[in-house]
Design an enzyme around this catalytic site. Structure first.
Site, PDB file in Angstrom:
ATOM      1  N   ASP A   1       0.874  -1.176   0.000  1.00 11.94           N
ATOM      2  CA  ASP A   1       0.000   0.000   0.000  1.00 11.94           C
ATOM      3  C   ASP A   1       0.912   1.228   0.000  1.00 11.94           C
ATOM      4  O   ASP A   1       2.141   1.120   0.070  1.00 11.94           O
ATOM      5  CB  ASP A   1      -0.972  -0.009   1.187  1.00 11.94           C
ATOM      6  CG  ASP A   1      -2.185   0.887   0.902  1.00 11.94           C
ATOM      7  OD1 ASP A   1      -2.121   1.716  -0.025  1.00 11.94           O
ATOM      8  OD2 ASP A   1      -3.209   0.764   1.604  1.00 11.94           O
TER       9      ASP A   1
HETATM   10  C1  BGC Z   1      -4.977   3.305   0.254  1.00 18.99           C
HETATM   11  C2  BGC Z   1      -5.153   2.346  -0.890  1.00 18.99           C
HETATM   12  C3  BGC Z   1      -5.009   3.083  -2.188  1.00 18.99           C
HETATM   13  C4  BGC Z   1      -3.638   3.714  -2.213  1.00 18.99           C
HETATM   14  C5  BGC Z   1      -3.301   4.413  -3.508  1.00 18.99           C
HETATM   15  C6  BGC Z   1      -3.728   4.141   0.125  1.00 18.99           C
HETATM   16  O1  BGC Z   1      -3.702   5.176   1.033  1.00 18.99           O
HETATM   17  O2  BGC Z   1      -4.967   2.578   1.462  1.00 18.99           O
HETATM   18  O3  BGC Z   1      -6.402   1.719  -0.779  1.00 18.99           O
HETATM   19  O4  BGC Z   1      -5.207   2.229  -3.270  1.00 18.99           O
HETATM   20  O5  BGC Z   1      -3.573   4.652  -1.170  1.00 18.99           O
HETATM   21  O6  BGC Z   1      -3.924   5.627  -3.621  1.00 18.99           O
END
Ligand code: BGC
Length: 741
Positions: free
Chosen positions: A278
């Site tokens: 993530d």
């Molecule tokens: C989130 C993800 C997301 C990623 C990219 C993160 O903060 O937890 O779900 O896909 O950011 O934007």
């Protein structure tokens, strides 16, 4: 110590290679050939995902030098194609980039938030919505979306419940698979196909106290029964990528979890897709207290088989050094790069790297119709006293409330590409289009947290001149989603005061609640004659609601999540264990005499203030018609190990509207070596039943449906007595029993 780490790292490389020893098809041969030409730096470059920065010199240079494998958040198609041109034509090996974006519930045409999509209990419309999103996003060059979020979510305080399919494992599994199918189709190489991403692996929805990013502690048996199944099903459905979760799980952050990423995902499920961290979640293993510094984080993530570092710079900063030191074997790096290249081959990017030049496919009529259908089916009728709904189409209607005309808010969370609600039709706009209806509008409050009193007074004056009032309340989009948790689940601002004041006029009062999570609206429900709950429903929320309010459509949504009476009940979900003392003789705090002896009000499992049950159970949802369920009929009362049990049930539409009903199949294992939930959803069927007619729903149960993970971590059904229900929600219906031997 260092020696031990080397052994572990090398050993893990062998393990990973071993797990992939399948006969090589043509694509795998191409991957190997490419890999053999890559320098270590180029391999690490593939493992690096950067956030878009337009056509900056730095970005162009990094792409040219093979230092980046994927870019997220770049949606200007000209920029995308130019960066791709540099990658393909000017980098040494010409490996294409893959562009990623959080297209969570639509790109331009916005569907209901995933929680609302789950409320449709209609996987076909969910799949169609994902298809629309993929067509629109791919036109901008986006070939990878970070969706679906299939974290089972049982805590309405958690802002990300909005992005989930709710509290149930089975419903989340069905909806997750439908979403993957919609994005990817059967052919990922189709230029309109977008790689899905099953996230967040794993347990993120169990964040302690519903606070985002918080720790989780989940026994393995529960992981396997509750949290893993949607992910395993997504892997089996060919979901091209997975994402690690932010949380630590049983003390280990997912981005460093060999158990999750190697033992389960790669070895048990034989997954050969790409696993991305993530956002900076590798880096965040330092504040978690799991890694000493960024280098340690890179070491642990690489050896836990995290293929790509999203915006965290851990791999670009330290992986080369770690390989040179022998702490991460090059075989581990190769395996990660293989997974990344495999995605690019599957997407057809080596043959068709560019987004085609075309008229944009945004807001096509069919797409808007899909969005409308999804919005309509996502609305849940919570109350309809005296058939207050549908409204009389010739009346004078006061439209009020802060959500009546707020395009931005009806979009909900995660709408990067349509945050302002372009082309959104609000309920006010849609109701104003209804022939014969006289619409007055007085917002009462400007936004959901507004506390001003002047608007309330104006709304009350207008209500006095109306035949009926529809009040649109709820949460602004900014109040749910990532990092948007709430400890208080009541309607924000002075919305309850607005509702009280409107109710005091004595005019028929309909509430429409538009929100990103379940809310504690018991008082408001009591004050209103009818209540429709719609999770933020996107572009076509307005037309869908107008049709429902006027009876051109009949509500068919069912809650995908339990609604608590008070926030303090959370987490509250239907598939709970019974306890040794289920609620009996529930006393209310105000009914207890002063000086009452300790056990005079009993001692069972409930709250003195919130009682023993939620406000609305999972699966609940009314219709303008009524349905009568017959007793479930079983094909046998003895299910054998290789057998199938067929459950049928007659449902009669006893009202005057043709309508859809979602029949839900639940079971309970009455006695087991590990206590089992009081009910578990095993199937559902959404069926159209014309007024006055009867339809039979049919379900099949096999021992696999009754299996649970045992103390020895084996999953199988235990012989014994089971109950089965076919019911309209998770709290009603009469069970029948059968035996499994
Ligand atoms: C989130 C993800 C997301 C990623 C990219 C993160 O903060 O937890 O779900 O896909 O950011 O934007």
């Amino acid at each position: 110590m260092k020696l031990l780490r080397n052994v572990l790292a090398v050993g893990m490389g062998a393990l990973l290679l071993g797990s992939c020893a399948k006969p090589k098809d043509a694509m795998e041969v191409k991957i190997d050939r490419l890999l053999s030409q890559m320098t270590l730096e180029e391999k690490i470059g593939q493992m690096n995902q950067l956030s878009g920065a337009g056509l900056s010199d730095d970005m162009k240079n990094q792409v040219r030098d093979g230092k980046v494998g994927s870019i997220l958040n770049e949606v200007d198609v000209d920029v995308v194609n130019e960066l791709q041109r540099i990658a393909v034509e000017e980098s040494r090996l010409g490996i294409p980039l893959v562009f990623a974006r959080d297209v969570i519930h639509g790109f331009k045409t916005v569907m209901p938030i995933p929680l609302g999509q789950a409320a449709t209990w209609n996987p076909a419309v969910v799949e169609a919505g994902a298809r629309v999103a993929a067509e629109e996003a791919s036109a901008a060059g986006v070939r990878w979306t970070f969706s679906p979020m299939i974290d089972v979510s049982r805590d309405p305080r958690w802002g990300r419940i909005a992005e989930s399919y709710g509290e149930d494992t089975y419903l989340s599994t069905v909806m997750g698979v439908a979403t993957v199918r919609g994005y990817q189709t059967d052919d990922l190489a189709d230029p309109t196909a977008v790689a899905a991403c099953a996230k967040h692996f794993c347990g993120y929805g169990a964040a302690e106290s519903g606070r985002d990013y918080n720790t989780t502690w989940i026994p393995e048996a529960q992981l396997r029964d509750v949290y893993f199944p949607p992910f395993q099903a997504a892997a089996e459905a060919g979901c091209a990528t997975f994402m690690c979760s932010f949380n630590d799980i049983n003390g280990v952050p997912s981005s460093g979890s060999k158990f999750l990423n190697i033992d389960v995902l790669r070895n048990e499920w034989d997954y050969d897709g790409l696993l991305v961290s993530d956002w900076a979640s590798i880096q965040q293993m330092v504040p978690h207290g799991f890694c000493a510094d960024l280098k340690d984080a890179a070491y642990k993530a690489a050896n836990a088989a995290v293929d790509m570092d999203m915006a965290g710079y851990a791999y670009t900063s330290h992986l080369k050094e770690l390989v040179e030191e022998g702490r991460v074997s090059e075989a581990v790096v190769d395996e990660a790069v293989r997974n990344i290249l495999r995605l690019k081959f599957r997407l057809g990017l080596f043959d068709n790297p560019y987004a085609p030049k075309q008229d944009h496919p945004y807001y096509k009529e069919e797409s808007l119709q899909t969005a409308k259908q999804a919005a309509e089916e996502s609305a849940v009728l919570l109350k309809n006293e005296g058939n207050a709904l549908p409204l009389d189409g010739g009346c004078t209607l006061l439209v009020t409330g802060p959500l009546a005309d707020s395009p931005r808010d009806q979009m909900g969370t995660w709408c990067f590409d349509n945050a302002e609600g372009e082309r959104a039709v609000t309920p006010l706009q849609a109701l104003r289009q209804v022939n014969g209806l006289r619409v007055m509008y007085e917002p009462g409050l400007a936004y959901s947290r507004d506390r001003s009193q002047a608007g309330i007074r104006r709304a009350v004056q207008a209500a006095r001149r109306a035949d009926a009032v529809v009040c649109f309340v709820g949460e602004e989009a900014i109040l749910s989603g990532e990092g948007k948790c709430r400890a208080d689940l009541s309607l924000p601002g002075a919305q309850t005061e607005l509702i009280c004041a409107l109710a005091a006029t004595g005019k028929p009062l309909v509430l429409v609640v538009m929100a990103g999570r379940p809310l504690t609206i018991g008082t408001e429900v009591q004050l209103a004659d009818a209540v429709l709950f719609q999770f933020h429903a996107g572009t076509m929320a307005g037309p869908a609601l107008a049709d429902l309010l006027l009876g051109k459509a009949v509500p068919s949504g069912k809650l995908p999540v339990t609604f608590p009476t008070m926030a303090g009940q959370a987490p509250v979900y239907y598939a709970h264990k019974n306890t040794g003392r289920p609620p009996v003789d529930v006393a209310h705090i105000d009914s207890i005499p002063v000086g009452a002896p300790q056990f005079s009000v009993g001692a069972s499992s409930y709250y003195l203030d919130a009682g023993g049950w939620p406000l609305f159970p999972f699966g609940y949802g009314l219709s303008y018609t009524t349905f009568e369920y017959g007793e479930p009929h079983l094909s046998t009362d003895l299910l054998t190990e290789s057998g199938t049990l067929t459950v049928t049930c007659d449902i009669t539409n006893t009202g005057i509207y043709d309508a859809y009903e979602t029949a839900q199949l639940y079971t309970r294992d009455l006695v087991a070596s590990l206590c089992q939930p009081v009910r578990q959803l095993r199937g559902f069927e959404k069926v159209l039943i014309p007024a006055g007619e009867t339809r039979t729903v049919t379900f099949e149960l096999t021992p696999d449906d009754l299996a649970f993970c045992h103390a020895d971590l084996r999953t199988y059904a235990e012989p014994g007595e089971f109950q089965v229900w076919v019911s309209t929600d998770s709290q009603s219906g009469k069970p029948v029993t059968f035996e499994y031997e």
